[in-house]
Design a protein around this motif. Structure first.
Motif, short mmCIF file in Angstrom:
data_model
loop_
_atom_site.label_atom_id
_atom_site.label_comp_id
_atom_site.label_asym_id
_atom_site.label_seq_id
_atom_site.Cartn_x
_atom_site.Cartn_y
_atom_site.Cartn_z
N ALA A 116 77.90 56.37 15.14
CA ALA A 116 78.52 57.41 15.96
C ALA A 116 79.78 56.88 16.63
O ALA A 116 80.81 57.58 16.70
N ARG A 117 79.73 55.65 17.09
CA ARG A 117 80.88 55.07 17.80
C ARG A 117 82.09 54.92 16.89
O ARG A 117 83.24 55.08 17.33
N THR A 118 81.86 54.64 15.62
CA THR A 118 82.97 54.44 14.68
C THR A 118 83.37 55.73 13.97
O THR A 118 84.31 55.71 13.16
N GLY A 119 82.68 56.83 14.25
CA GLY A 119 83.05 58.11 13.67
C GLY A 119 82.39 58.43 12.35
O GLY A 119 82.61 59.50 11.79
N SER A 120 81.55 57.53 11.82
CA SER A 120 80.84 57.81 10.58
C SER A 120 79.75 58.86 10.78
O SER A 120 79.35 59.54 9.84
N ALA A 121 79.26 58.99 12.00
CA ALA A 121 78.30 60.02 12.37
C ALA A 121 78.92 60.87 13.48
O ALA A 121 79.63 60.36 14.35
N GLY A 122 78.64 62.17 13.44
CA GLY A 122 79.20 63.06 14.45
C GLY A 122 78.50 62.99 15.78
O GLY A 122 79.03 63.41 16.81
N ALA A 123 77.28 62.46 15.79
CA ALA A 123 76.48 62.34 17.00
C ALA A 123 75.32 61.41 16.70
O ALA A 123 75.05 61.07 15.54
N VAL A 124 74.64 60.98 17.75
CA VAL A 124 73.42 60.20 17.58
C VAL A 124 72.30 60.89 18.35
O VAL A 124 72.48 61.32 19.48
N VAL A 125 71.16 61.03 17.68
CA VAL A 125 69.94 61.53 18.32
C VAL A 125 68.96 60.38 18.32
O VAL A 125 68.65 59.82 17.26
N THR A 126 68.48 60.02 19.49
CA THR A 126 67.63 58.83 19.60
C THR A 126 66.16 59.21 19.74
O THR A 126 65.79 60.03 20.59
N GLY A 127 65.33 58.62 18.90
CA GLY A 127 63.89 58.80 19.04
C GLY A 127 63.36 58.00 20.21
O GLY A 127 63.94 56.98 20.61
N PRO A 128 62.23 58.43 20.80
CA PRO A 128 61.66 57.72 21.96
C PRO A 128 61.24 56.30 21.61
O PRO A 128 60.71 56.03 20.53
N ILE A 129 61.48 55.39 22.55
CA ILE A 129 61.15 53.98 22.36
C ILE A 129 60.15 53.53 23.43
O ILE A 129 60.00 54.17 24.46
N ALA A 130 59.51 52.41 23.16
CA ALA A 130 58.67 51.74 24.15
C ALA A 130 59.50 50.59 24.72
O ALA A 130 59.63 49.54 24.10
N LYS A 131 60.09 50.80 25.89
CA LYS A 131 61.07 49.84 26.43
C LYS A 131 60.47 48.46 26.64
O LYS A 131 61.13 47.45 26.38
#
Length: 348
Positions: A116-131
């Motif tokens: 996403a940061r480099t523009g290859s993806a239009g957005a990022v959707v993050t799945g839930p994590i166990a921090k």
């Protein structure tokens, strides 16, 4: 709240797998099977082809998966199969997080964010994590919001959490802080900074050229003229006055116990709340299965379903995919606006 837009000009959405022992893989799988009825823009998952297949099977879903080598291939594949970028993978035991799953989750998050940061993806959707589990494999931030801020080279306070659902949007001024610390953290400077970020983001990504922002009080009854606390008089009201002088459409301080009633919600586009539970209790009460966590203030679009890993029900076909679908839809809408902004959507 936001209509579905054409995403023809936006790059496909990168999805990070989340902890593979949790519910994220099965919800991503179901979201793909409902892609047409939900009007979802093309998306791909970073890693986890085996984990996704196992999760889909646990819900009785038929999930064709196709591995891709570049993010740009996702749009061509999306109608026929769920695109998965790369071969990083593991075979999770549902409900039992382990180190291999944590490593996959962290790899997926890092790669999706970079795309996403480099523009290859239009957005990022993050799945839930166990921090806590991720901390054992090199994750050093308090959460994914701070991770994204670091990845984008921003201070943590520049990344603002907004919770958005069909009936309500809220922003916590202070987030994961003990309640005893909150009064000392509520400053005019913080209110000014976060309100400005929220206003600009709602204009840029949500099509609200002049968003109406309701700001809560800290104390019961918004302090009741100083009888229940003076933060409203000494800190919050002066910040609101300054924002109004700058041309922002803000109001308050509002008593939080009344602000979220149905007849009040039509009067604002987002509520800026003083602390975590003040913001999250109403959104989770009203929109638990459709709530989306959006990070405002980033140079990239990031959304996430507003729920956790839910290890206790992973693999049992009990988790609702509503919030994951809403997060994907919102990411697509925001990405489309950034790719092709409309004339009336200049930042406030």
């Amino acid at each position: 709240m936001a209509g579905v837009l054409s995403t023809a000009q936006a790059a496909p959405i990168a999805v990070s797998l989340g902890d593979p022992a949790g519910v994220a893989p099965e919800l991503i799988a179901e979201a793909w099977t409902r892609r047409k009825e939900a009007g979802l823009a093309p998306f791909f998952v970073v890693g986890g082809a085996l984990a996704l297949g196992m999760a889909a099977a646990s819900r009785g879903l038929s999930l064709p998966v196709r591995q891709i080598e570049r993010a740009g291939e996702a749009s061509d594949v999306f109608d026929e199969a769920l695109p998965v970028l790369g071969d990083a993978d593991c075979a999770p035991e549902f409900g039992v997080p382990d180190e291999s799953g944590a490593r996959l989750a962290l790899h997926s998050l890092r790669e999706a964010t970079d795309l996403a940061r480099t523009g290859s993806a239009g957005a990022v959707v993050t799945g839930p994590i166990a921090k806590a589990r991720l901390a054992t494999v090199g994750f050093t931030q308090p959460g994914q919001t701070e991770f994204l801020a670091d990845a984008c080279g921003l201070a943590h306070e520049s990344a603002v959490m907004m919770l958005a659902g069909p009936s309500l949007r809220t922003v916590p001024l202070t987030v994961h802080e003990p309640l005893a610390r909150v009064p000392g953290l509520v400053t005019a400077e913080l209110i000014l900074a976060k309100t400005r970020i929220v206003a600009r983001a709602l204009a840029r990504d949500f099509g609200l050229s002049a968003p109406r922002i309701a700001i809560t009080g800290l104390n019961p009854h918004a302090g009741e003229d100083g009888r229940m606390g003076r933060e409203e008089i000494e800190v919050i009201a002066p910040a609101i006055a300054r924002l109004q002088a700058e041309g922002f459409h803000v109001s308050g301080p509002h008593p939080a116990d009344a602000l979220f009633a149905a007849h009040e919600r039509d009067g604002y586009d987002v509520a800026l709340c003083m602390y975590h539970d003040q913001a999250l209790i109403p959104i989770k009460t009203l929109d638990f299965d459709a709530g989306v966590n959006v990070t405002l203030g980033l140079p990239i679009v990031r959304t996430s379903p507003d729920h956790g890993t839910a290890f206790g029900i992973a693999g049992k076909n009990r988790a609702s995919a509503g919030a994951m679908i809403a997060a994907l839809r919102m990411a697509g809408d925001c990405a489309a606006r950034r790719a092709a902004p409309l004339p009336n959507e200049s930042p406030a």
